[in-house]
Each structure stands twice: as structure tokens, then as C-alpha cells.
Design a protein around this motif. Structure first.
Motif: not given
Ligand code: SF4
Lengths: 207, 306
Positions: B141-145, B183-186, B188-191, B223-239
Motif C-alpha cells: 500500500e505505501p508504495m502505491v500511494l 517490486f510491489i506488483i509482484t 499484487k499479482l500474487r507471484k 477469479e474474474i475480479s483478479h482478471w479485472y485487477e491484473n488488467v489495470f495493474l498492468l495499465g498502471f505500468i503503462f501510465l
């Protein structure tokens, strides 16, 4: 129809080791390795009965694991299929005459596919699971009509009597009727796998 | 051509933003499912296996929806549904170019509902999973903020729309934030090494963690909510790379693909770490890269610009 097809494309398994010698377990795990790679078929080895569709049991049932086997079976949501792996799980195998062994898995829960062998080869196990998929599809169709596998109770049958699940053993007496359904009605297919037909409407059990 | 529908406290709702939001709601599950499928395929290839078909995640979810409904209590299903709804809302905030902070808070709400779902079941495994999920949230959370603050410093706005269209090339100013976010997206993506709360590979330890008591439909919704989540987590990288022009868009997409590949590589290369490591490492990285970057932006840049 869509979901009926999808269940055969995504069978998640749970593996339980009864009183196996670990030979069959090694073979089950071998299926997950790159050599056999069952994930090709969408098969995932879950550790959670609530996520599983196929129950793989190796080894026979003994006094101690009866509640465990039943618990796992009862916790799995329908439609579900039980595959007995190895001759131990099928009939007790070489441990059949041990003082603590009760017999094959079908003594306590309904078994759908028997994969004999000591140890069962990974190819045979995969074949058995694929056989199970057919049964799974049938059960899915049956579920749509409201027919589900029963919840198994505490009671189970010995060779010579019945245990009522509360600590009382009722010995079999002269004149007792043995319930016909307890005998596995099986047909041998060309690969030597015994496949039990899916439940019919007459066998419907209210829960 | 890009008309402004209305203005609300400095936020302008462009038609293109509206289109973005609608496209996200409709297409994100498909994109997310495909990403998950490709993920599994690439993972299998890295392990020398053939792997499941690309469409496997869709088969899985279709199957889950066809299973018998077993639930330990109705509250659990409600919470999981809320997770999905808030996840979609945060994605909508992001793709409609609205406020980054709002997005982060709705995202947190989604995670909190997931934790509640885990706790509500009373199963020890789900509770351990829920606790670990909370710890993970504390870790990332701190890093996202901070990265939201970083975007404000670099582009002068919290609005995703303004950041995308701004003249500033955010990545130039936010390299530290970018590393921290990666680092923190790891987590978030549950890797691996941070798949603490609901790993597929932790049977012996926590069965299936947070999701132990979810089955059938509920698990499918998650599972579907994970799909939604992953798309915008990657969108954040794009930003970090978006600048409203085609070359930068291509660069952004390329970086997203490379980053995801690296995540899969890390996933396969590491065993699961303890939660202590997760928190410590995430906070240290946040402090050094996030905090350091912010320090540079806040103190050094005005001096250098003088
Ligand atoms: S069938 Fe053979 S290999 Fe398998 S558990 Fe029994 S004794 Fe071991």
C-alpha cells in the motif's frame, strides 16, 4: 451444454494417500512432472476438497482413515468423481489380510473408476482420470436434473458386519440381506479399467 | 472531436474517457483471462512442460459456475461480490481518466472485502490467508500511494487523464517509483516469492489460504475480479510511459509486456518467502526508491531547475 463441456476441460484433483505403500503416490505425482504434464488437460492438483472435481485415492481404507476419506468426499461439491488408484485402493491388494485393513475405497465411498496396477503406471492413472471425465460429464447432466451424489454417513460395511459410525459394530447374522447396491456393478473396458456406470434416477438419494 | 461532457472540480469527463471505461468493463475480463492463460502457458514452457491451452482460465471459470453451490455462510458470497464490484469500480476510475487516489482507495476497499470474506468463514486456513493478505496490503500500500504522489509531482495532477496527456514524460522523473512499483506488483499479482495468502503451491501449509472455503461460483467470481485487477495493474505500468502520442504508447505497451514476462520469470525462479521478508523488503524498497525519488523531485529538482 457449455458448462457440461467445460467440466471435462478443467478437472481439478485432490489426492489422498490412504494406507498406500507410497508406490502409487509417487506415480500420481509423476503425472504432474514435465514428463507427463497433466496440466495439458487443465488438471490442477489442488490441496482443497472444496475446489476439487476428482478425488484420487491411493491405498486402501483402514480403521483410522475412514473419517478422513468420508470427510474429503463429503466436502467436495457436486459433480464429483472418485478414482481409486492401484490395486490397494481397488480391493485392498497385498495388504488385504492385514488386521487393520478394511478393503478397497468402495467400502466407504462410491468409486467411479478403478485403476488397477501395483503400482499403477502414470499412463494408466491419466487414462483413469480421462475415463473419470466421461463420468463427470454424465454427473453434470444428472445434477442439472437435481440428482447428486449422496453425502456418505458415518456407517460403513465390513466383510462380516456393519459399523454404525457411533462405535457399535453389528456383526452380520444369518438371514441378513446384503444390499445389492454395495456390490460395484462394473464393466471392464478394453484397457482393463473397471468403469462403474453413473448413477441412475432410481438411485437418487435425498439429502 | 473529443468533447467534454461535464466538468467536476477540475475533472473533465471526455467522451474518450467514457469509451475507455465502457471498454474496460466489457473487455477487461477477456484480456485478463487471456493474460492468465498466457501466463500459465509461459510458466509451463519455462518448466519444460507443454502447459494448458491458452483459454484454460475461461474453462476453469465456466466449470466453477457449473458446480454445486456450497457456502459456509451467505456473508462470504456477499463480500466476494463486493470485491468484484469495487475492483471494477477502481478500474473504471483508472480507465476513465479520473483521480488516481480515488482508484487506490477503491482498490483498497476491494482487498478489504476479500479479507473480510476470508475471516467470515471461521476456517483456520482461510483466517491465516486473510491475515497474510492484510500483511501483504501493508507491504504494498505505501508504495502505491507514493507513486500516485509521484505522478502528481511529475505531471501536476492526480487525474489519470491529465497524466496521460501531460507534456512531461513521467518515467524520466519517476524511475525510482517505477522500480518500487515493479517490486510491489509482484505481491499484487500474487507471484512467488510473495504468494503468501492464496498460493496454489502451499497445500501442506495453508490448503488454499484465503480461498480455502470458497467453492464453485464464489471462486469463479473471485477469479474474474483478479482478471479485472491484473488488467489495470498492468495499465498502471503503462501510465509511467503514456504521453498521449503513438511512439510512447508503443513504448508503454512494450514495457508492460517485458515487465509481465519478468514477473513470470521471478515467479518461477523463487520459492515462497516468509511474510516478514515480504514486509521488510517491500518497505525498504518503498523507502529507498519511492522515498528517494520523492526527495529528488521535491528538493533537488527545484534547485536544479533554478
Ligand atoms: S497398489 Fe502397490 S504400489 Fe500401489 S499402494 Fe498398493 S502396494 Fe503400493
Amino acid at each position: 451444454m457449455k458448462t457440461m463441456a467445460s467440466i471435462t476441460k478443467s478437472p481439478w484433483i485432490i489426492h489422498y494417500d490412504g494406507s498406500s505403500c507410497n508406490g502409487c503416490d509417487i506415480e500420481v505425482l509423476a503425472c504432474l512432472t514435465p514428463m507427463y504434464d497433466v496440466e495439458r488437460f487443465g488438471i490442477i492438483n489442488t490441496g482443497n476438497p472444496k475446489h476439487a472435481d476428482i478425488f484420487l485415492v491411493t491405498g486402501s481404507v483402514n480403521e483410522q482413515n475412514i473419517p478422513v476419506v468420508k470427510q474429503i468426499y463429503n466436502q467436495m461439491p457436486n459433480p464429483k468423481v472418485v478414482v481409486a488408484i492401484g490395486i490397494c485402493a481397488t480391493s485392498g491388494g497385498i495388504f488385504r489380510d492385514c488386521y487393520n485393513i478394511i478393503g478397497g475405497i468402495d467400502k466407504v465411498i462410491p468409486v467411479d473408476v478403478y485403476v488397477p496396477g501395483c503400482a499403477a503406471r502414470p499412463e494408466a492413472i491419466i487414462d483413469g482420470v480421462v475415463k473419470g471425465l466421461g463420468v463427470l460429464a454424465e454427473k453434470q447432466a444428472a445434477l442439472a436434473k437435481g440428482i447428486a451424489d449422496p453425502t456418505v454417513s458415518g456407517a460403513y460395511r465390513y466383510e462380516n458386519g456393519t459399523y454404525d459410525g457411533d462405535g457399535t459394530f453389528l456383526p452380520e447374522e444369518e438371514g441378513d440381506t446384503v444390499i445389492a447396491a454395495a456390490e460395484p456393478q462394473s464393466t471392464d473396458d478394453e484397457n482393463g479399467l473397471r468403469v462403474k456406470p453413473a448413477m441412475t434416477e432410481e438411485q437418487e438419494v435425498d439429502d | 472531436m473529443d468533447t467534454v461532457l461535464f466538468t467536476f472540480y477540475g475533472y473533465e469527463l471526455h467522451v474518450s474517457y467514457l469509451v475507455g471505461a465502457v471498454l474496460y468493463v466489457v473487455l477487461a475480463p477477456f484480456a485478463g483471462g487471456l493474460i492468465a492463460g498466457i501466463d500459465r502457458k509461459v510458466t509451463a514452457r519455462m518448466q519444460g512442460r507443454v502447459g494448458p491451452p491458452i483459454l484454460q482460465p475461461f474453462y476453469d471459470v465456466a466449470k466453477l459456475f457449473g458446480k454445486e453451490k456450497i457456502t459456509v455462510n451467505n456473508a462470504q458470497d456477499f463480500y466476494v461480490m463486493c470485491t468484484l464490484i469495487f475492483m471494477v469500480i477502481s478500474g473504471v476510475f483508472f480507465f476513465s481518466g479520473s483521480n488516481l487516489l480515488m482508484m487506490i482507495f477503491t482498490l483498497t476497499a476491494a482487498s478489504i472485502f476479500l479479507v473480510l470474506a476470508g475471516y467470515s468463514s471461521n476456517s483456520p486456513y482461510a483466517q491465516i490467508g486473510a491475515e497474510r493478505e492484510l500483511l501483504q496490503m501493508m507491504a504494498y500500500e505505501p508504495m502505491v500511494l507514493l507513486s500516485a504522489v509521484g505522478f502528481y509531482m511529475a505531471c501536476g495532477s492526480f487525474n489519470v487523464g491529465d497524466i496521460v496527456m501531460s507534456d512531461a514524460f513521467s518515467f524520466k522523473y519517476l524511475i525510482g517509483m517505477f522500480i518500487g512499483y515493479l517490486f510491489i506488483i509482484t505481491i499484487k499479482l500474487r507471484k512467488s516469492p510473495f504468494d503468501l495468502s492464496m498460493s496454489h503451491h502451499a497445500h501442506q501449509e495453508l490448503v488454499k489460504g484465503l480461498t480455502t472455503e470458497f467453492s464453485g461460483r464464489t471462486l469463479g467470481i473471485l477469479e474474474i475480479s483478479h482478471w479485472y485487477e491484473n488488467v489495470f495493474l498492468l495499465g498502471f505500468i503503462f501510465l509511467f510511459f503514456a504521453r498521449g502520442s503513438l511512439p510512447y504508447t508503443i513504448l508503454g505497451v512494450a514495457v508492460v509486456i517485458v515487465c509481465y514476462f519478468v514477473e513470470i520469470l521471478i515467479d518461477n525462479g523463487y520459492a515462497r518467502m516468509k511474510w516478514q521478508f515480504t514486509i521488510k523488503s517491500a518497505w525498504i524498497v518503498t523507502l529507498i526508491f519511492g522515498g528517494g525519488n520523492l526527495f529528488v523531485l521535491y528538493y533537488l529538482q527545484p534547485i536544479l531547475a533554478r
